[in-house]
Write a protein that holds these residues in place. Structure first.
Motif, PDB file in Angstrom:
ATOM      1  N   TRP A  14     -74.132  23.296  65.089  1.00 10.35           N
ATOM      2  CA  TRP A  14     -74.513  22.059  64.440  1.00 10.35           C
ATOM      3  C   TRP A  14     -73.664  20.911  64.951  1.00 10.35           C
ATOM      4  O   TRP A  14     -72.517  21.083  65.306  1.00 10.35           O
ATOM      5  N   ARG A  15     -74.254  19.756  64.926  1.00  8.59           N
ATOM      6  CA  ARG A  15     -73.543  18.547  65.335  1.00  8.59           C
ATOM      7  C   ARG A  15     -73.473  17.625  64.124  1.00  8.59           C
ATOM      8  O   ARG A  15     -74.489  17.229  63.568  1.00  8.59           O
ATOM      9  N   LYS A  16     -72.262  17.304  63.754  1.00  5.54           N
ATOM     10  CA  LYS A  16     -72.088  16.457  62.581  1.00  5.54           C
ATOM     11  C   LYS A  16     -72.366  15.012  62.944  1.00  5.54           C
ATOM     12  O   LYS A  16     -71.889  14.516  63.959  1.00  5.54           O
ATOM     13  N   TYR A  17     -73.162  14.348  62.141  1.00  2.00           N
ATOM     14  CA  TYR A  17     -73.465  12.964  62.465  1.00  2.00           C
ATOM     15  C   TYR A  17     -73.152  12.012  61.323  1.00  2.00           C
ATOM     16  O   TYR A  17     -73.396  10.802  61.441  1.00  2.00           O
ATOM     17  N   GLY A  18     -72.618  12.515  60.266  1.00  8.12           N
ATOM     18  CA  GLY A  18     -72.272  11.601  59.186  1.00  8.12           C
ATOM     19  C   GLY A  18     -71.603  12.302  58.033  1.00  8.12           C
ATOM     20  O   GLY A  18     -71.684  13.527  57.898  1.00  8.12           O
ATOM     21  N   GLN A  19     -70.920  11.526  57.267  1.00 10.93           N
ATOM     22  CA  GLN A  19     -70.312  12.056  56.057  1.00 10.93           C
ATOM     23  C   GLN A  19     -70.311  10.953  55.006  1.00 10.93           C
ATOM     24  O   GLN A  19     -70.104   9.792  55.327  1.00 10.93           O
ATOM     25  N   LYS A  20     -70.577  11.345  53.801  1.00  8.37           N
ATOM     26  CA  LYS A  20     -70.735  10.344  52.761  1.00  8.37           C
ATOM     27  C   LYS A  20     -70.220  10.893  51.442  1.00  8.37           C
ATOM     28  O   LYS A  20     -70.398  12.059  51.134  1.00  8.37           O
ATOM     29  N   VAL A  21     -69.590  10.060  50.672  1.00 10.01           N
ATOM     30  CA  VAL A  21     -69.231  10.452  49.312  1.00 10.01           C
ATOM     31  C   VAL A  21     -70.363  10.029  48.393  1.00 10.01           C
ATOM     32  O   VAL A  21     -70.735   8.856  48.349  1.00 10.01           O
ATOM     33  N   THR A  22     -70.903  10.979  47.703  1.00 12.48           N
ATOM     34  CA  THR A  22     -72.036  10.669  46.816  1.00 12.48           C
ATOM     35  C   THR A  22     -71.540  10.418  45.404  1.00 12.48           C
ATOM     36  O   THR A  22     -70.410  10.768  45.047  1.00 12.48           O
ATOM     37  N   ARG A  23     -72.388   9.819  44.637  1.00 19.23           N
ATOM     38  CA  ARG A  23     -71.994   9.350  43.313  1.00 19.23           C
ATOM     39  C   ARG A  23     -71.740  10.503  42.346  1.00 19.23           C
ATOM     40  O   ARG A  23     -70.814  10.475  41.550  1.00 19.23           O
ATOM     41  N   ASP A  24     -72.600  11.527  42.434  1.00 18.85           N
ATOM     42  CA  ASP A  24     -72.540  12.580  41.422  1.00 18.85           C
ATOM     43  C   ASP A  24     -71.648  13.751  41.816  1.00 18.85           C
ATOM     44  O   ASP A  24     -71.677  14.788  41.180  1.00 18.85           O
ATOM     45  N   ASN A  25     -70.891  13.595  42.903  1.00 22.99           N
ATOM     46  CA  ASN A  25     -70.012  14.676  43.333  1.00 22.99           C
ATOM     47  C   ASN A  25     -68.793  14.068  44.021  1.00 22.99           C
ATOM     48  O   ASN A  25     -68.937  13.299  44.967  1.00 22.99           O
ATOM     49  N   PRO A  26     -67.598  14.395  43.547  1.00 27.73           N
ATOM     50  CA  PRO A  26     -66.394  13.800  44.123  1.00 27.73           C
ATOM     51  C   PRO A  26     -66.133  14.221  45.563  1.00 27.73           C
ATOM     52  O   PRO A  26     -65.501  13.479  46.324  1.00 27.73           O
ATOM     53  N   SER A  27     -66.612  15.403  45.931  1.00 25.08           N
ATOM     54  CA  SER A  27     -66.389  15.859  47.305  1.00 25.08           C
ATOM     55  C   SER A  27     -67.437  15.253  48.233  1.00 25.08           C
ATOM     56  O   SER A  27     -68.587  15.051  47.839  1.00 25.08           O
ATOM     57  N   PRO A  28     -67.043  14.953  49.472  1.00 24.94           N
ATOM     58  CA  PRO A  28     -67.979  14.306  50.396  1.00 24.94           C
ATOM     59  C   PRO A  28     -69.097  15.237  50.832  1.00 24.94           C
ATOM     60  O   PRO A  28     -68.959  16.460  50.826  1.00 24.94           O
ATOM     61  N   ARG A  29     -70.200  14.643  51.230  1.00 24.55           N
ATOM     62  CA  ARG A  29     -71.331  15.395  51.761  1.00 24.55           C
ATOM     63  C   ARG A  29     -71.383  15.172  53.269  1.00 24.55           C
ATOM     64  O   ARG A  29     -71.310  14.040  53.737  1.00 24.55           O
TER      65      ARG A  29
END
Length: 310
Positions: A182-197
Motif C-alpha cells: 500500500w502507498r499512503k497518501y494522506g492522514q487525517k484526524v477525524t472528529r469522532d476518533n482521537p487517533s488519526p486515520r
DNA sequence: CGTCTTTGACCCGCGC
DNA sequence: GCGCGGGTCAAAGACG
C-alpha cells in the motif's frame, strides 16, 4: 452457500483402501519369494519386522483417520460459521445498499464519473463510508433521494469490507499486514476518533483502484480498523506472506459490507485468488502438524508400495 | 535515484 | 457566504 463449491479441502489420501488390502497381501507375496527352506530363519526375522511395520502402519492409519475426522469437523464448523455470517450480512444488505453510497465528489471527478462507466475514474472516486460515519450517512441518504448526482450501478457494487487487526498500543504506525503493498497518501484526524486515520492506495494504482483507510478503534485502541474499498485486480505481491495468524486465527474478522458474502457473485479472479490463499494457509498450517505429516508420509508410502505391486 | 512517508494546503459537500 | 469535516493532492524529506 454450498461450501463445497467454494473450496474443496479433500486431500484424497485414499488410505482406507490401503489399510484393508496392504497388510493382508504383503505376507502372501513374501511367502512366494522366500519359498526355500534354507531361508526359513530369514523369513522369521522378516515376518517379525513385517508385523512391526504392520502395527506401525495401523497406528499411523488410525491417527490418519482421526486427523481426517478432525479436519472434517473443522470444515463443517467453518461452513456453519460462513453460512451464519452470510445470513447476518443478507439481513444487513438492504441497509448497506442505502448506506454505502458515494457522497462527496470533486467537481472534476463527478464530470469524469459521468463519462467513465465503471465508476472508478482512475481511482479518484470518493466513497466516504466507514463504520464511524453513520451520522453523516443520513445526510447522504437525503442527497440520494434528491438524485442530484447520478450513481452508476457498478459503483454501488464496489466491494467495501472492514477488517480488524490487533495493534500494538505502543506502535503508532497505522500499517497492517494484509499481503498487499500500500502507498499512503494522506492522514487525517477525524472528529469522532482521537487517533488519526490513514489513507492508503494499492501500490498497483492507478491500474488497481483499491483503497483502504486504517484507524484505531475508538472503543478499543488495541484494535486497528481497516476499511477496504474496491477489489484488487491482481494477485497480492506477498499473497503467500499473508499474516496467517491474523487471518486464520480468531483475531481478525473481515466483513464484506456490500456483497453480503455472496461468493457466487464474486468475480472469478477474486474467487481463484481467495482459494489460492486459503489453500496456502491450510497447507502451511497442516505441514506444521507433525502428526499430519507422518500420516501423509504413511499414506504416500503406502500408495507407492501399492503401485509397485501392480 | 527511485520509492515511500509526512504533512500542510486545498477541494468539496453540507448545514446554518 | 462562511465554517466545518472528510478526503485528496503534492512538495519536501527520509530511506534503502
Amino acid at each position: 452457500m454450498d461450501c463445497s463449491s467454494f473450496l474443496d479441502i479433500s486431500l484424497n489420501l485414499n488410505t482406507n483402501t490401503l489399510d484393508r488390502s496392504f497388510p493382508a497381501k504383503l505376507p502372501k507375496k513374501e511367502v512366494k519369494v522366500s519359498n526355500s527352506p534354507n531361508l526359513e530363519r530369514n523369513w522369521l526375522v522378516k515376518d517379525e519386522s513385517v508385523s512391526e511395520l504392520r502395527e506401525e502402519l495401523n497406528r499411523v492409519n488410525s491417527e490418519n483417520k482421526k486427523l481426517t475426522e478432525k479436519l472434517a469437523t473443522v470444515y463443517e464448523s467453518y461452513c456453519a460459521l460462513h453460512q451464519y455470517l452470510e445470513k447476518l450480512q443478507s439481513r444487513q444488505s438492504p441497509e448497506m445498499d442505502q448506506i454505502e453510497q458515494p457522497t462527496k465528489k470533486r467537481k472534476q471527478d463527478s464530470d469524469e464519473s459521468l463519462s467513465i462507466p465503471n465508476g472508478f475514474s482512475d481511482g479518484k472516486t470518493d466513497n466516504s463510508s466507514s463504520n464511524e460515519d453513520h451520522h453523516h450517512h443520513h445526510q447522504q441518504n437525503n442527497q440520494l433521494i434528491s438524485c442530484k448526482r447520478p450513481v452508476t450501478d457498478s459503483f454501488n457494487k464496489a466491494k467495501i469490507s472492514t477488517a480488524y487487526f490487533p495493534a500494538n498500543s505502543s506502535d503508532t504506525s497505522l500499517t497492517v499486514k494484509d499481503g498487499y503493498q500500500w502507498r499512503k497518501y494522506g492522514q487525517k484526524v477525524t472528529r469522532d476518533n482521537p487517533s488519526p486515520r490513514a489513507y492508503f492506495r494499492c501500490s498497483f494504482a492507478p491500474s488497481c483502484p483499491v483503497k483502504k483507510k486504517v484507524q484505531r478503534s475508538a472503543e478499543d485502541p488495541s484494535v486497528l480498523v481497516a476499511t477496504y474499498e474496491g477489489t484488487h485486480n491482481h494477485l497480492g505481491p506477498n499473497a503467500s506472506e499473508v499474516d496467517a495468524t491474523s487471518h486464520v486465527g480468531s483475531r481478525t474478522v473481515t466483513l464484506d459490507m456490500v456483497n453480503g458474502g455472496h461468493s457466487l457473485a464474486l468475480e472469478k479472479n477474486e474467487r481463484e485468488t481467495m482459494q489460492e490463499v486459503l489453500v496456502q494457509q491450510m497447507a502451511s498450517s497442516l505441514t506444521k502438524d507433525s502428526k499430519f505429516t507422518a500420516a501423509l508420509a504413511a499414506a504416500i508410502s503406502g500408495r507407492l508400495m501399492e503401485q509397485s505391486r501392480t
